[in-house]
Write a protein that holds these residues in place. Structure first.
Motif, short mmCIF file in Angstrom:
data_model
loop_
_atom_site.label_atom_id
_atom_site.label_comp_id
_atom_site.label_asym_id
_atom_site.label_seq_id
_atom_site.Cartn_x
_atom_site.Cartn_y
_atom_site.Cartn_z
N UNK A 28 -21.26 31.47 70.95
CA UNK A 28 -20.24 30.55 70.89
C UNK A 28 -20.27 29.75 72.24
N UNK A 29 -20.29 30.68 73.40
CA UNK A 29 -20.48 30.09 74.58
C UNK A 29 -21.49 29.18 74.88
N UNK A 30 -22.50 28.99 74.18
CA UNK A 30 -23.50 28.08 74.20
C UNK A 30 -23.55 26.91 73.42
N UNK A 31 -22.30 26.88 72.54
CA UNK A 31 -21.93 25.90 71.65
C UNK A 31 -20.56 25.52 71.91
N UNK A 32 -20.14 24.63 72.98
CA UNK A 32 -18.82 24.59 73.29
C UNK A 32 -18.06 24.18 72.13
N UNK A 33 -18.24 23.44 71.35
CA UNK A 33 -17.65 22.76 70.19
C UNK A 33 -17.07 23.96 69.30
N UNK A 34 -18.16 25.05 69.18
CA UNK A 34 -17.67 26.28 68.39
C UNK A 34 -16.98 27.15 69.24
N UNK A 35 -16.88 27.29 70.46
CA UNK A 35 -16.26 28.20 71.26
C UNK A 35 -14.79 28.23 71.15
N UNK A 36 -14.01 29.06 71.71
CA UNK A 36 -12.57 29.29 71.76
C UNK A 36 -11.90 27.91 72.66
N UNK A 37 -12.46 27.17 73.29
CA UNK A 37 -11.83 26.10 74.15
C UNK A 37 -11.52 26.50 75.51
N UNK A 38 -11.77 27.65 75.72
CA UNK A 38 -11.33 28.07 77.10
C UNK A 38 -12.33 27.49 78.23
N UNK A 39 -13.52 27.31 77.75
CA UNK A 39 -14.53 26.83 78.86
C UNK A 39 -15.34 25.71 78.16
N UNK A 40 -14.53 24.33 78.06
CA UNK A 40 -15.21 23.44 77.34
C UNK A 40 -16.36 22.67 78.26
N UNK A 41 -16.54 23.22 79.49
CA UNK A 41 -17.78 22.38 80.34
C UNK A 41 -18.81 23.26 80.22
N UNK A 42 -19.02 24.53 79.51
CA UNK A 42 -20.33 25.32 79.26
C UNK A 42 -20.37 26.23 80.52
N UNK A 43 -19.47 26.23 81.28
CA UNK A 43 -19.90 27.21 82.55
C UNK A 43 -20.22 28.46 82.49
N UNK A 44 -19.72 29.07 81.21
CA UNK A 44 -19.90 30.61 80.88
C UNK A 44 -21.50 30.56 80.50
N UNK A 45 -21.66 29.78 79.88
CA UNK A 45 -23.31 29.74 79.14
C UNK A 45 -24.19 29.34 80.39
N UNK A 46 -23.79 28.64 81.45
CA UNK A 46 -24.82 27.75 82.29
C UNK A 46 -24.80 29.31 83.34
N UNK A 47 -23.76 30.26 83.62
CA UNK A 47 -23.91 31.16 84.52
C UNK A 47 -24.87 32.29 83.76
N UNK A 48 -24.99 32.29 82.71
CA UNK A 48 -25.96 33.44 81.94
C UNK A 48 -27.23 32.98 82.20
N UNK A 49 -27.52 31.41 81.93
CA UNK A 49 -28.74 30.90 82.19
C UNK A 49 -29.41 30.81 83.60
N UNK A 50 -28.40 31.10 84.64
CA UNK A 50 -28.84 30.94 85.90
C UNK A 50 -29.74 31.98 86.26
#
Length: 75
Positions: A28-50
């Motif tokens: 869900x964190x990699x597909x912002x539109x499916x997520x819980x809306x808490x991180x609409x910028x995708x930053x949580x996913x981008x931190x994993x990717x980094x």
């Protein structure tokens, strides 16, 4: 122009995915539109990717597959 990515690197069962930092986590964190809306910028996913060891391979694969949804390789 770069050489095309071999088909073996692209599929859902591509060997590089076994090394991905996101493997086994929720998508869900990699597909912002499916997520819980808490991180609409995708930053949580981008931190994993980094910190992912296959960051560039993932990004290249998403470009080669013309992936339109989600965060792939930090983008």
């Amino acid at each position: 122009m770069a050489d095309p990515i071999p088909a073996a690197l692209l599929g859902l069962f591509a060997p590089w995915r076994e090394q991905a930092a996101c493997r086994g986590g929720g998508v869900d964190r990699f597909f912002v539109e499916r997520g819980d809306g808490l991180d609409s910028s995708g930053n949580a996913a981008k931190r994993v990717c980094a910190g992912c060891p296959v960051f560039f391979t993932c990004l290249e694969a998403s470009v080669a597959m013309n992936e339109q949804a989600g965060i792939w390789g930090g983008a």
